[in-house]
Design an enzyme around this catalytic site. Structure first.
Site, mmCIF file in Angstrom:
data_model
loop_
_atom_site.group_PDB
_atom_site.id
_atom_site.type_symbol
_atom_site.label_atom_id
_atom_site.label_comp_id
_atom_site.label_asym_id
_atom_site.label_seq_id
_atom_site.Cartn_x
_atom_site.Cartn_y
_atom_site.Cartn_z
ATOM 1 N N GLU A 195 -1.552 6.239 0.123
ATOM 2 C CA GLU A 195 -1.674 6.502 -1.304
ATOM 3 C C GLU A 195 -2.755 7.575 -1.435
ATOM 4 O OE1 GLU A 195 -2.665 3.058 -3.647
ATOM 5 O OE2 GLU A 195 -2.819 4.251 -5.475
ATOM 6 N N ARG A 219 -4.711 -5.244 10.199
ATOM 7 C CA ARG A 219 -5.453 -4.023 9.935
ATOM 8 C C ARG A 219 -6.705 -3.970 10.800
ATOM 9 N NH1 ARG A 219 -7.148 -2.228 4.774
ATOM 10 N NH2 ARG A 219 -5.069 -2.575 4.046
ATOM 11 N N LYS A 249 -11.308 2.403 0.506
ATOM 12 C CA LYS A 249 -11.491 3.647 -0.223
ATOM 13 C C LYS A 249 -12.310 3.425 -1.498
ATOM 14 C CE LYS A 249 -7.009 4.453 0.363
ATOM 15 N NZ LYS A 249 -5.646 5.022 0.374
HETATM 16 P P1 ATP Z 1 -7.697 1.006 1.293
HETATM 17 O O1 ATP Z 1 -7.828 -0.451 1.127
HETATM 18 O O2 ATP Z 1 -8.762 1.614 2.134
HETATM 19 O O3 ATP Z 1 -7.500 1.738 0.011
HETATM 20 P P2 ATP Z 1 -4.897 1.077 1.669
HETATM 21 O O4 ATP Z 1 -4.177 0.117 2.535
HETATM 22 O O5 ATP Z 1 -4.808 0.866 0.213
HETATM 23 O O6 ATP Z 1 -6.379 1.194 2.161
HETATM 24 P P3 ATP Z 1 -3.045 3.204 1.914
HETATM 25 O O7 ATP Z 1 -3.240 4.615 1.576
HETATM 26 O O8 ATP Z 1 -2.140 2.396 1.059
HETATM 27 O O9 ATP Z 1 -4.477 2.554 1.961
HETATM 28 O O10 ATP Z 1 -2.650 3.034 3.438
HETATM 29 C C1 ATP Z 1 -1.713 3.824 4.108
HETATM 30 C C2 ATP Z 1 -1.263 3.100 5.343
HETATM 31 O O11 ATP Z 1 -2.371 2.840 6.202
HETATM 32 C C3 ATP Z 1 -0.640 1.763 5.001
HETATM 33 O O12 ATP Z 1 0.533 1.628 5.755
HETATM 34 C C4 ATP Z 1 -1.677 0.761 5.397
HETATM 35 O O13 ATP Z 1 -1.088 -0.424 5.809
HETATM 36 C C5 ATP Z 1 -2.409 1.475 6.531
HETATM 37 N N1 ATP Z 1 -3.794 1.019 6.621
HETATM 38 C C6 ATP Z 1 -4.721 1.041 5.650
HETATM 39 N N2 ATP Z 1 -5.871 0.495 6.063
HETATM 40 C C7 ATP Z 1 -5.674 0.122 7.355
HETATM 41 C C8 ATP Z 1 -6.490 -0.501 8.353
HETATM 42 N N3 ATP Z 1 -7.751 -0.859 8.112
HETATM 43 N N4 ATP Z 1 -5.932 -0.736 9.560
HETATM 44 C C9 ATP Z 1 -4.677 -0.357 9.825
HETATM 45 N N5 ATP Z 1 -3.866 0.226 8.941
HETATM 46 C C10 ATP Z 1 -4.343 0.471 7.713
HETATM 47 MG MG MG Z 2 -2.970 0.888 -0.849
#
Ligand code: ATP
Ligand code: MG
Length: 575
Positions: free
Chosen positions: A48, A274, A284
């Site tokens: 995202e 994760r 983020k």
């Molecule tokens: P945040 O909580 O930091 O905003 P998010 O999961 O909302 O992270 P996205 O941009 O939606 O961030 O993530 C893109 C991809 O990266 C998704 O497929 C998510 O599952 C993966 N991802 C995000 N954080 C992790 C992590 N800590 N370990 C492994 N994969 C991750």
């Molecule tokens: Mg997300």
């Protein structure tokens, strides 16, 4: 810490460990063997664009792009831009840069969920026509209340049995902008008594009168993540939709949408744990706060676990990929020790980084028996691990700098470095003996007087006498000045992401996470260092020439890591 004759013992690496097995790789292998998906492997990385990527994303990138490469498939980069309010073009650019930096390429396969807004709308209409979706006019609070809890079933919305015609009419008018935000939503008609809350008639569309960075004001209804994600995957022909564990409970919904829509491509959703790292946070939202409130210099502050921060710190893409391979992919959540990430760059740099001498906190040494006005050049190897990296000349003269902490006037028992009357070796140079300590009016040591033994040129005594320490040094007249930035953990506690440990992250910041030393002295070869180059400063760690703040003739060095490898030590202790 006891001093060793051989300084390089500090960089010993632990026995190589094989990469842990990866259950997703096994699933893909089995699918291929069973002839699923006509032998295709298509994955995607779907960020995202609401912030910069972090090291957790690197795990997902390496997994998705890595599988595609391994099985000769492809991996798409898809921006999940269904939430217009929080997304910015700056983030899109940074995400592309970070994925490329890590060494992966999506080729022509870059997409946006917003590319599918029209398709998503058509599919929603199809679900309405099938009697599988309806316009609900409860308020957000009412919807929450009707949803029930884990122990109580939900209640059906009074709008649940609107006719298909009425639903089609209302949904079209929602799209046309006739209603205010919150007036209506479109919901899937599934099961308000389901044990899985995600299946209790989830919202598919809400009204948002917001500008979208790509579609402008074309839309005032936006699809929810769960609906948009599975449809996007299907439209792109994804075979394996890999996501993190928190989406496990969403899988039945993912499958429900695709089954009800009867699409040709129904990807398989697979969840993995994760990445969590000690001494940092991985969100983020929390980074935004640190950047916004000025606790760090920006998203690329070298203390940040963002990929831009890690890059600015001096990590190489290969060290990050290697780290991702080593942590493996599992189904169970865990916290990985930051020391493992540090170990990965250390191991790589031990082989690749040229050695050099830099004195971070200089203490002047005058060799009283060295001829005034003279100097000489000594041979220094560039990397004892790799003879092909050759040698260089290092100037030596009567006045030198050594590290302030390498001298003690009244040394305790375990201190083996320089002290009054004691002899030590200067690396590649001579044995020296301290004969006098010069102080200023406040009793502060400003200079040492030493003698050198000309017979020990190159660092060995002809009579085989031993010294207990070898110090790095630079020649005062030949040295240049440089700024050095030493980094430590950004947070004081091991799990700052845990709210019990750290209720407010800004309350757990480490005040000593950045130490700037602005009058370091470096050997001449370092003064010419190019931006982005990496070195081992003997006994001090691995350093990176900051690409932004370095100036011509005055480099700024970021310490990537020190030489002390707590991970290797722990592995050794384990046996
Ligand atoms: P945040 O909580 O930091 O905003 P998010 O999961 O909302 O992270 P996205 O941009 O939606 O961030 O993530 C893109 C991809 O990266 C998704 O497929 C998510 O599952 C993966 N991802 C995000 N954080 C992790 C992590 N800590 N370990 C492994 N994969 C991750
Ligand atoms: Mg997300």
């Amino acid at each position: 810490m006891t001093e060793k004759e051989n300084m390089n013992e500090q960089n010993e690496t632990p026995p190589e460990q094989g990469a842990p097995s990866n259950f997703i790789r096994e699933i893909v292998t089995a699918d291929l063997a069973a002839g699923k998906n006509n032998g295709a492997v298509v994955t995607r990385f779907p960020p995202e664009p609401n912030g910069y990527l972090h090291i957790g994303h690197a795990k997902s990138i390496c997994l998705n792009f890595g599988l595609a490469a391994e099985f000769k498939g492809r991996c798409h980069l898809r921006f999940d831009d269904t939430n217009p309010a929080k997304e910015e073009v700056e983030y899109i650019d940074s995400i592309k840069e970070d994925v490329h930096w890590l060494g992966f390429d999506w080729g022509e396969h870059m997409y946006y969920a917003s590319d599918y807004f029209e398709k998503l709308y058509e599919y929603a209409v199809a679900l309405i026509k099938k009697g599988k979706a309806y316009v609900c006019s409860l308020t957000a609070a009412e919807i929450r209340e009707y949803r029930g809890t884990l122990t109580e079933p939900g209640r059906e919305s009074p709008y649940r049995n609107r006719s298909v015609e009425e639903n089609l009419d209302l949904f079209a008018r929602m799209r046309a902008g006739e209603f205010e935000e919150g007036k209506h939503v479109l919901r899937a008609k599934i099961d308000m008594a389901s044990g899985n809350l995600n299946m209790r008639d989830p919202v598919m569309y809400r009204i948002l009168k917001a500008e979208h960075h790509r579609t402008g004001d074309t839309w005032c209804i936006y699809p929810m993540y769960d609906y948009a994600h599975c449809v996007s995957d299907s439209v792109e022909g994804i075979t394996h939709s890999i996501c993190t564990l928190e989406f496990e409970d969403h899988r039945p919904l993912y499958d429900w949408f695709l089954d009800e829509l009867g699409v040709a491509c129904h990807p398989q959703q697979i969840e993995f744990a994760r990445l969590n790292l000690t001494h940092t946070v991985m969100s983020k939202r929390k980074f935004l706060k640190l950047v916004g409130q000025g606790h760090v210099s920006g998203w690329d502050d070298p203390r940040m676990p963002t990929l831009s921060g890690i890059r600015r710190r001096g990590y190489t893409p290969s060290s990050v990929r290697n780290f991702c391979e080593r942590i493996g992919v599992a189904k169970r959540n865990s916290v990985v020790d930051m020391a493992l990430l540090e170990h990965c760059i250390r191991e790589e740099m031990n082989k690749a980084a040229p050695r050099a001498m830099a004195v971070l906190r200089p203490l002047r040494v005058v060799l009283t028996n060295y001829p005034e006005g003279e100097s000489e050049e000594l041979d220094a190897v560039n990397n004892p691990e790799d003879p092909s990296m050759g040698a260089r000349k290092v100037p030596f003269s009567r006045e030198l700098y050594i590290e302030e902490e390498d001298f003690m006037e009244n040394p305790p028992k375990q201190f083996f470095r320089l002290a009054p009357g004691r002899e030590v070796r200067l690396r590649y140079a001579y044995f020296i003996t301290c004969v006098d300590v010069v102080k200023d009016g406040n009793g502060r040591i400003i200079e040492l007087h030493c003698t050198y033994d000309p017979a020990t040129r190159g660092g060995d005594a002809p009579d085989n006498r031993k010294v207990k320490a070898t110090l790095h040094w630079v020649s005062a007249q030949h040295a240049s000045e440089a700024e050095v930035r030493l980094y430590d953990h950004l947070f004081t506690t091991p799990n700052p992401g845990d709210e019990r440990e750290c209720p407010e992250i800004t309350g757990c910041l480490n005040p000593a996470s950045l130490v700037t030393l602005d009058s370091c002295r470096i050997e001449p070869s370092l003064a010419r260092a190019e931006r982005g180059a990496r070195f081992q400063f003997e006994r001090q760690g691995y350093f990176f020439v900051d690409p932004i703040d370095s100036a011509e003739g005055r480099p700024v060095f970021n310490r990537i890591v020190s030489l002390k490898d707590s991970y290797a030590k722990a592995m050794k202790a384990k046996g």
